[in-house]
Structures are given as structure tokens and as C-alpha cells.
Scaffold this active site. Structure first.
Site, PDB file in Angstrom:
ATOM      1  N   TRP A  12       0.839  -1.198   0.000  1.00 23.48           N
ATOM      2  CA  TRP A  12       0.000   0.000   0.000  1.00 23.48           C
ATOM      3  C   TRP A  12       0.871   1.243   0.000  1.00 23.48           C
ATOM      4  O   TRP A  12       0.541   2.258  -0.582  1.00 23.48           O
ATOM      5  CB  TRP A  12      -0.897  -0.018   1.231  1.00 23.48           C
ATOM      6  N   HIS A  13       2.015   1.129   0.695  1.00 22.96           N
ATOM      7  CA  HIS A  13       2.896   2.278   0.811  1.00 22.96           C
ATOM      8  C   HIS A  13       3.597   2.611  -0.485  1.00 22.96           C
ATOM      9  O   HIS A  13       3.997   3.747  -0.694  1.00 22.96           O
ATOM     10  CB  HIS A  13       3.949   2.046   1.889  1.00 22.96           C
ATOM     11  N   GLY A  14       3.818   1.644  -1.319  1.00 23.29           N
ATOM     12  CA  GLY A  14       4.537   1.953  -2.546  1.00 23.29           C
ATOM     13  C   GLY A  14       4.584   0.772  -3.478  1.00 23.29           C
ATOM     14  O   GLY A  14       4.556  -0.373  -3.037  1.00 23.29           O
TER      15      GLY A  14
END
Lengths: 81, 509, 348
Positions: free
Chosen positions: B359-361
Site C-alpha cells: 500500500w505504501h509503494g
């Protein structure tokens, strides 16, 4: 099965799973009131209750449990079905 | 529109004045917030966009002229962005109503699946399309197939990860019958777009935020003071501490082939301070800003670096995300695998956290970061009793301090993985750590300011650790409060960093 | 009583803050003064010139080079003349001390990306150099064979990468070799020498990124110059001074990767000194030279300038970027052009 009986059994189950010697549960008890009852152990407790009573809960039932009382009520409902 | 920019001040001041003068008209207030949030989204989402820049600098006549002057790219991009936000929230509202009306379990399931597919599909397209295809191509190439792939130029819409999770969570809640479908359309789309939390969280829940929109607002002086003080605290963390460290970290990581091992370690540990100050600072500003308008957002950080276990850490860091992951990913998975006992929990933790990493990257290092956390969390679950015994055999303070340090070091290690951005860079940085350059003197002088402020911050937050946020002085004497506020204002405006604003790290999500 | 105490205390705090902000707005480097003077159009500028209360925010550039605009043509003439004046006074100054001066035309806006500003500027400066007998070194040829991304930070920024700096260093080395015996005749007594020879803060060691997320480490010596050692007097080696704008400053490169450092590595028997800085134009080189740099006593001066330095001579640019902002006075033609330009921005 009455709620008191279910509550007593559930208390024993909780004591076993959470490895506690002393534990007192009321229908209003929630996770914040019991040390060691968190999102990680929650599922283990549910599983233990299911195994003891030989019932199966559904996810959307479990989600709606706000306190021990809801859990007991659901158990009774499943047993009388 | 950066939260720490002058333009944002003006924007907030204007909205604030009009908003509270309309306090008797709840509907009008909500519409004001809706329009303001969409305006904010345009200005914030596309800092390089010509029209956005004009809006951002309040050159409305020029912006309007630019907007009318034919069909150019800037205008199109901006419309696409607004459309995405609006359609996403409208679709969720519609699906909420539809699922709520359905009684049949199978239809509800299908509708839920449709909803999840659409929301996640849109998110995946914008965020992960290039990543997945590139990874597939790379894998194929190593196996001998020659595939040429030039990544499509897909512009990642700002905040998409945040509002997608917001509306998806709402839809899940309606499906699981833990929340009634939203009634008022305007209230619903306004609460999704609500500007303090739109671009970098906290990830709100309809159950928590929507009722605040359907209720009347009341003006309260204490809350105004609290809102402003929390914003000040956020500004302090962001401009004075985080920005002092950012350049050094970027420098060391950019020169991954030549930076000394000691610098890599210093930069990584400094980065843990930077990312905390940047992100929690932003959350403080968001919460303070919302409070000024009479809203309470979810607490997103609870002094995470005082945690004595990784499990506790995730209850204190980016709380809105970890609770989202717990409620909508971890719970279903662990429930599904409950017959595996403890191993079911480990399994669920690993999957949830790896996905949370993604989700972060859209990078493998992000997934690896998540995986690391999932594994250590699993370890903590499996070793709960053993660790309890250890904690009882040594003095409490010693155990707590050592645990906290270990948690922080592990977090630092995972941040090294995350910040490196790619497996090749990670290998390069790791090689530097394992070389003799590890024993050279790092460039302390480049971060001494940041570290000094970080130290001060640590002390203040330790003293305030039972409070809502570092500058929470609710029950203290007015002399202390006002002096503290004045001191923070002076510190913020004395900082050189105001000249060179760095983007919030989490804006890219 | 309690209320009175509260009011007094509030007053003290408010007073303290007001004083702080007033103090800060005086410092023209502070972002507060920027905010105070540039955000609201109606406020009179603290940087106003000669009784005028207008705020000169706009900086025309390419527009001045419009052949079809008569006012632009007149303005262009004015700024060209100003450039010429500074250039010639600088060269004359250097010549009286027998300092060898070499003009370096260093820009990466070449070939297809050559702008009109550069085209017009190059022609004009080349003529100037010829008229004043100054050698004109054109670096465009050495850059031609390369793609912009290989030698600069394009597309993020047009300044040189390490590779580009290397090319520059090698070309300059050739020139420096030619004048290896050049010696200046001017020396200064130690008593008269200022502490700083350059405009940098002395003894710096920090990481900057110029707002472009391209961090680099800048170190300066105690004399305000971007170098790793101190200059001593009387000098024992030939001294070469590089003076110019950001092209010679080599931003986004660590000290040891700049063109200066690379030339120094080629000539351990000489002292290569760099006093260039961001955003400077010809008037800055002259004032910097007179106030500080001439005390370095260089034997060779490599003067880097481009067509941008002519465009920069427009007064509103100088008001923002010159090292002597306070002394900038616009001519009437420039003021007229400014009004004309801002009208164009509104209506266009």
C-alpha cells in the site's frame, strides 16, 4: 442452556487460552477489560469457544460481538438452532 | 497545497471565517467544506499544474482565463482528478444504499465483491499497473523471453490510497451490517473529501466521521486553542525537525554507491526521526485543523518510539492504517484460518503486513518491509510466554528500555529497506555498511541541528506521553501555555527551513 | 486582580512576538520578509526604489527580446549598454594589474535548445570581447556530442553533472596551460585585506539541495570561498580565479566533484579558486571583485557569463537577486517597459 452456564464455560475457556488463573467475566466485559485479550488472541478465543460447543460462527456474527454477553447469546442461538 | 505554506493559511482563514458565520446552517457549512475541499484537492494534487499554481496563489482571474482558454492538458488533468474523487465517493454512496436494501446474502456478497473490485481495481491501475507489468517483464527477461515494455505514463492521483480505503471500509461496514448506509449524499461525499484528512490521512471511518457531519457544530474556545496548538506542534515537527534531516538523508541515499557505511547508518537512524516528525506532524496539523472546524479526527500517532514491542508499535504508529488493515484484512484472514491456532495468526499477520507494505509503494522493497514486520509480529505472538518470563527476571526499567531500543533499531532496519526504494539500491547500501567505510566518521555536522531538535522533541514527548499530543497543555496554567506557544512560534519562524519547503513524504500515496 | 495579571501577561507575550516578527522582516533573507512583501499586492514594498511605492514582482525575460515591440527593443538596448559598461570596467581593472582574463561562454542551452536570449547575447558578447581584446572561449563545442541527460541533470535541472564538469575542467586546463607564466602585478598589504574573499558563509559544512531534491555537500573555508584549504599570502603558486554565476558554482555536486576540484587535480602546482555564485550577473562580478575577490591576487581570471546575464540586467531581476539590491535604480525606459509588460500579462 442458560446464559449463566454459558458464561461459566466461556470463562473457563478464556482462562485456558489466555493462561490466566483468575478471571471473572460478566456479560458487559469487553476486550479492553481483560489483559491479554487483543486482536491477536481474539480469534483464538473464538476458535476455542466454537470447538467446545461444536458450533461454527460466521465472520459477520463475530464482528458484531461488542462484549462477552453478545458472544454468549450467539452461542445459545446456535445451540438451539 | 502544502500544509505549511502561506497560501494554506489564507485558505484556512477564509474557510474558517465563513464557516463559523454559517454555524446555524449545517447544510451550508457542509457545502462550503465540500467546495473548499475540492478546491484544496486541485491545488494540492497538482503542484506543477499551471491552473493549480494560479489557484494556489489566489490569482483567480488568471486561473479562470487559463481554464477557459481552450482544451489544454492542465485543465484535463485537473478535471480527471476531481472526477475520480467525486465518482469514487458517489459510487460508494450508491453501493452502500444498494447493499443496505438487499436482504439476500448472495446478492449482498456479489455487490460487495463488485464494489471491492471497482475500488481496488482503480487503485491498482493507477498505482500498480506499471509495477506489476514491469516485474513480470523482468522475470520473463531473466527466463530468456525478450519482452519490451515502456511503462505507461500513469499519473498517480494524490490521496487515492487514502480515500479508496476510506470508502472501501465504509462499504465493508455496510455489508457486514456494522453501519447503516449513509442517508444524505452531500454529507457523505463531503466527509470523504474533507480536506484536513484527504491527502495524507488519518484514514477515517464513516462510523467515526460521518455522524460529525450530520450533527450540528458548536463553537468552543478550548477546542480552538487545542486545534491551534496541535497545528503549531505539527509545524514544529515538520519544518524544524524533519526538514533539517531530510537533505542529509536524501544525500546519503542518493549516493548509495559511495556513501560511507557509517553515514548510511546515521542517515537511516536520522530518517526514523524524519519520517516520524514528517508524518505525525502532518497528522497533528490535520487533527488541529479539523478541530478548528469543530471535528475530531482519529488519533493517528501515539508516541510510537516509546513502544516496548513491535505489536505495541503498530498500535501507536499510523493507527488509522493499522486498524484498517486489522479490521478488514487481518480479521477475515485469521478468522478463516482459526483452526491453525497460533500459526493462523502468524499467517494472517504476514499476509496483512506484506500487503500493507505494498500500500505504501509499488516497489518490492515496500513489500519486503511489510513482510519483515509481519514476520517479527508473528515471532512476538509465538514467543509471548517466553518474553514474559524474561521481562520478570530483570528490572522493569532495564527491560523496557532495552525493548524500546530494540524495537527502534528494528524499525530503523526496516526503514533502510523501505527507503532504499529498489532491491539494487538496497544491495548497494548494504554493501556499504559491510565495508570498512563503516568505521569512518559520519557527517554529524550535517544533521546536528536536526538531531538536537529531535532530542528536545523526545524529551517533551516523553513528559507528555499520556497526553493527546506533544503540546497538549489542557490543564496547565495559562502562563505556561502561552509562553510555550510563543516559544514554538519563535522557533518555527526562526528556522531556515521555511525557505525551502520539502514535500511531505506521505504525499506520494 | 487575576484578570489584570492575565492581561499584562498576554500583552507581554504579544509584545515579544510582535518584536520578533518586526525584527525578522528586516532581514531580507528571511522568508517572513518575502511573505510580507510579496504576498499582498497592496502593501508597499520595503525594497521600493526612489520613492516609488510599487512592488516589482514580475521579471520579463524572453519578452524583452521581441523584435516587433519597439519598447522592448529600447529596453534591450538599455540593458545591453549596462552590461557593456560593467564588462569594460571589469576588464580595464584586470588589465591594469596585468591579470590575464579569459571569457568563458558556458551554457548547456545549445544547438536545438539555444534560446533567443542566448543567441542574441552570444553575438553581443562576442563583439564586446573582440572590441576589448578579450579571448572568447566557447564551450558549446565540447558539449555538442553529448545528450543533455548525460552531462546535465535534465529533465530536473539544466546544471552540469560530474561528467559535464569533467569536460569543462579538461577544456579549461588547456587554456590555463597556455598562460602558465602569467603573473599579476597587484599585491595588497595584509592590513588592508578583508577577512572574506567570497560571498559564502565561512566554515560551512552542510548538505543543500537547491529545492530540486538533488542534495550536495558544500564546504567553505574561513575566507568565504568554496574550497578545502586556505589561501596564504604572499602567494607561492600561480592563482587562477573562476568567477561567474551558477554555471561556475557547480551546484548539485560535492566540493570534490566540481569543475574547480577537477582542474585543481590536474594542476597541483597552482591554486584554483572559485568565487562564483547562484544568480549573479555582471554587476555582481564587478562589485564582488572590488569588495572581496581582488584581494585574492589572482594571476588569471576566468570570467564566465552568458546571455542570461544581459537579460538579468533588467532592474526587477536585479532587485531580487543582486548582491547590491539597495543600489538598483531603474531607468525610465525600464519602468515604462515594466508597466507595458504587466499590462500584457493581465490582458493576454
Amino acid at each position: 442452556m442458560t446464559q449463566e452456564e454459558v458464561l461459566a464455560h466461556v470463562t473457563e475457556i478464556f482462562k485456558t487460552v489466555l493462561k490466566k488463573e483468575q478471571l471473572s467475566l460478566t456479560p458487559e466485559t469487553t476486550a479492553v477489560d481483560v489483559e491479554g485479550w487483543d486482536s491477536l488472541t481474539h480469534v483464538m478465543l473464538i476458535d476455542a469457544v466454537e470447538t467446545h460447543y461444536k458450533v461454527k460462527f460466521k465472520l459477520n456474527e463475530v464482528i458484531k460481538f461488542n462484549n462477552v454477553g453478545d458472544l454468549c447469546a450467539c452461542v445459545i442461538k446456535k445451540l438451539s438452532a | 497545497m502544502l500544509f505549511t505554506s502561506f497560501s494554506f493559511f489564507i485558505f484556512l482563514a477564509i474557510v474558517y471565517v465563513i464557516y463559523w458565520s454559517l454555524v446555524k446552517f449545517r447544510k451550508a457549512q457542509n457545502i462550503l467544506l465540500l467546495l473548499g475541499s475540492y478546491f484544496f484537492y486541485c491545488a494540492a494534487a497538482m503542484p506543477q499544474n499551471k491552473i493549480a499554481k494560479l489557484l494556489f496563489n489566489f490569482r483567480f482571474d488568471e486561473a479562470w482565463y487559463s481554464f477557459l482558454k481552450g482544451f489544454d492538458e492542465s485543465k484535463w488533468h485537473m478535471l480527471q482528478l476531481l472526477l475520480l474523487l467525486w465518482l469514487s465517493s458517489s459510487f460508494a454512496y450508491f453501493m452502500g444504499k444498494t447493499i443496505g436494501r438487499q436482504k439476500k446474502e448472495t446478492t449482498r456478497k456479489w455487490l460487495m465483491a463488485l464494489s471491492a473490485t471497482v475500488h481496488l481495481g482503480v487503485l491498482c491501475y493507477f498505482k500498480y499497473f506499471n509495477f506489476f507489468v514491469q516485474s513480470f517483464v523482468d522475470a520473463a527477461n531473466t527466463l530468456g523471453w525478450q519482452i519490451i515494455f515502456s511503462p505507461e505514463h500513469i499519473l498517480l492521483p494524490l490521496a487515492i490510497s487514502f480515500f479508496t480505503f476510506h470508502v472501501l471500509g465504509y462499504t465493508f461496514d455496510v455489508y457486514q451490517e456494522t453501519y447503516e448506509p449513509a442517508d444524505d449524499y452531500i454529507d457523505f461525499i463531503t466527509h470523504v473529501a474533507f480536506f484536513p484528512q484527504l491527502v495524507a490521512g488519518p484514514i477515517e471511518r464513516a462510523g467515526h466521521l460521518l455522524p460529525q457531519f450530520t450533527n450540528k457544530r458548536t463553537f468552543n474556545w478550548e477546542r480552538m486553542e487545542s486545534g491551534i496548538s496541535q497545528m503549531l506542534w505539527g509545524f514544529f515537527k515538520k519544518t524544524v525537525v524533519a526538514d533539517s534531516i531530510g537533505k542529509f538523508v536524501t544525500y546519503v541515499y542518493a549516493n548509495d554507491a559511495t556513501s560511507s557505511g557509517s553515514n548510511v547508518i546515521l542517515a537511516t537512524l536520522a530518517f526514523t526521526i524524519q519520517v516520524y516528525c514528517d508524518f505525525s506532524g502532518y497528522s497533528d496539523i490535520a487533527l488541529g485543523c479539523a478541530r478548528l472546524l469543530g471535528f475530531e479526527l482519529l488519533k493517528n500517532f501515539n508516541f510510537p518510539y516509546f513502544s516496548t514491542s513491535l505489536t505495541e508499535f503498530w498500535r501507536r504508529w499510523h493507527i488509522s492504517l493499522s486498524t484498517w488493515i486489522t479490521d478488514y484484512l487481518y480479521m477475515p484472514i485469521s478468522f478463516n484460518k482459526r483452526s491453525w491456532g497460533k500459526w493462523g495468526i502468524v499467517y494472517a499477520a504476514i499476509i496483512s503486513f506484506t500487503l500493507s507494505g505494498l500500500w505504501h509503494g509499488a516497489q518490492w522493497t515496500a513489500a519486503l518491509w511489510g513482510l519483515m514486520h509481519g514476520i517479527v509480529l508473528g515471532y512476538e505472538v509465538l514467543t509471548k510466554e517466553v518474553r514474559k518470563k524474561w521481562s520478570q527476571s530483570v528490572p522493569t526499567v532495564l527491560y523496557s528500555v532495552c525493548s524500546a531500543v530494540l524495537v527502534w533499531l528494528f524499525w530503523g532496519l526496516s526503514q533502510l529497506v523501505f527507503r532504499s526504494g529498489s532491491i539494487t539500491k538496497l544491495n548497494a547500501l548494504w554493501a556499504r555498511i559491510c565495508s570498512e567505510s563503516l568505521f569512518t566518521m559520519p557527517y554529524f555536522s550535517s544533521v546536528k541541528d536536526g538531531l538536537m531538535w529531535g532530542g528536545l522533541l523526545f524529551i517533551v514527548e516523553w513528559i507528555q506521553r499520556k497526553k493527546e499530543y506533544g503540546l497538549d497543555l489542557q490543564n496547565t496554567n495559562y502562563m505556561i501555555r502561552w509562553t510555550a506557544y510563543a516559544a514554538i512560534i519563535v522557533i518555527i519562524f526562526s528556522s531556515d527551513n521555511l525557505n525551502n519547503q520539502n514535500e511531505f513524504l506521505y504525499f506520494q500515496f | 486582580m487575576k484578570l489584570l495579571l492575565r492581561i499584562i501577561f498576554a500583552g507581554a507575550i504579544a509584545g515579544g512576538l510582535l518584536y520578533f516578527f518586526w525584527f525578522k522582516s528586516k532581514d531580507s533573507n528571511s522568508v517572513i520578509s518575502d511573505t510580507v512583501t510579496s504576498e499582498k499586492v497592496d502593501m508597499s514594498s520595503t525594497m521600493a526604489t526612489e520613492g516609488s511605492t510599487m512592488n516589482y514582482e514580475l521579471i520579463p525575460r524572453d519578452e524583452i527580446y521581441d523584435d516587433n515591440d519597439s519598447l522592448a527593443r529600447a529596453t534591450l538596448q538599455v540593458i545591453k549598454e549596462r552590461y557593456k559598461m560593467y564588462f569594460e570596467s571589469f576588464v580595464k581593472d584586470l588589465r591594469t594589474s596585468n591579470i590575464q582574463v579569459v571569457f568563458c561562454w558556458l551554457t548547456t542551452e545549445i544547438g536545438d535548445s539555444e534560446t533567443k536570449v542566448q543567441k542574441v547575447g552570444k553575438k553581443y558578447i562576442k563583439e564586446l570581447c573582440a572590441a576589448n581584446n578579450v579571448i572568447f572561449l566557447d564551450f558549446s563545442e565540447i558539449f555538442m556530442p553529448y545528450k543533455p541527460q548525460d552531462i546535465t541533470y535534465m529533465p530536473v535541472d539544466g546544471h552540469l553533472r560530474e561528467k559535464g564538469a569533467e569536460l569543462v575542467a579538461n577544456a579549461m586546463a588547456k587554456v590555463i596551460k597556455q598562460y602558465t607564466n602569467s603573473k599579476s602585478t597587484q599585491t595588497f598589504p595584509d592590513a588592508g585585506r578583508p577577512a572574506l574573499f567570497g560571498d559564502f558563509e565561512p566554515n560551512l559544512d552542510e548538505i543543500r539541495d537547491g529545492g530540486k531534491n538533488l542534495p550536495y555537500r558544500i564546504k567553505t573555508n574561513s575566507q568565504g570561498l568554496r574550497m578545502d584549504y586556505e589561501l596564504t599570502f604572499p602567494k607561492k603558486k600561480q592563482r587562477v580565479l573562476l568567477i561567474g554565476d551558477s554555471g561556475f558554482f557547480f551546484p548539485f555536486l560535492d566540493n570534490d566533484k566540481t569543475g574547480t576540484a577537477k582542474i585543481q587535480a590536474i594542476f597541483p602546482d597552482k591554486e584554483i579558486v572559485n568565487a562564483a555564485n547562484w544568480g549573479y550577473s555582471i554587476d555582481d562580478y564587478v562589485t564582488l571583485w572590488n569588495e572581496r575577490a581582488k584581494y585574492i591576487e589572482p594571476d588569471i581570471v576566468l570570467l564566465q557569463s552568458t546571455g542570461d546575464d544581459i537579460a538579468d540586467q533588467f532592474f526587477s531581476h536585479r532587485l531580487k537577486y543582486s548582491r547590491n539590491k539597495e543600489n538598483i535604480k531603474p531607468t525610465d525606459i525600464e519602468k515604462a517597459y515594466y508597466k507595458h509588460y504587466s499590462d500584457m500579462q493581465m490582458g493576454k
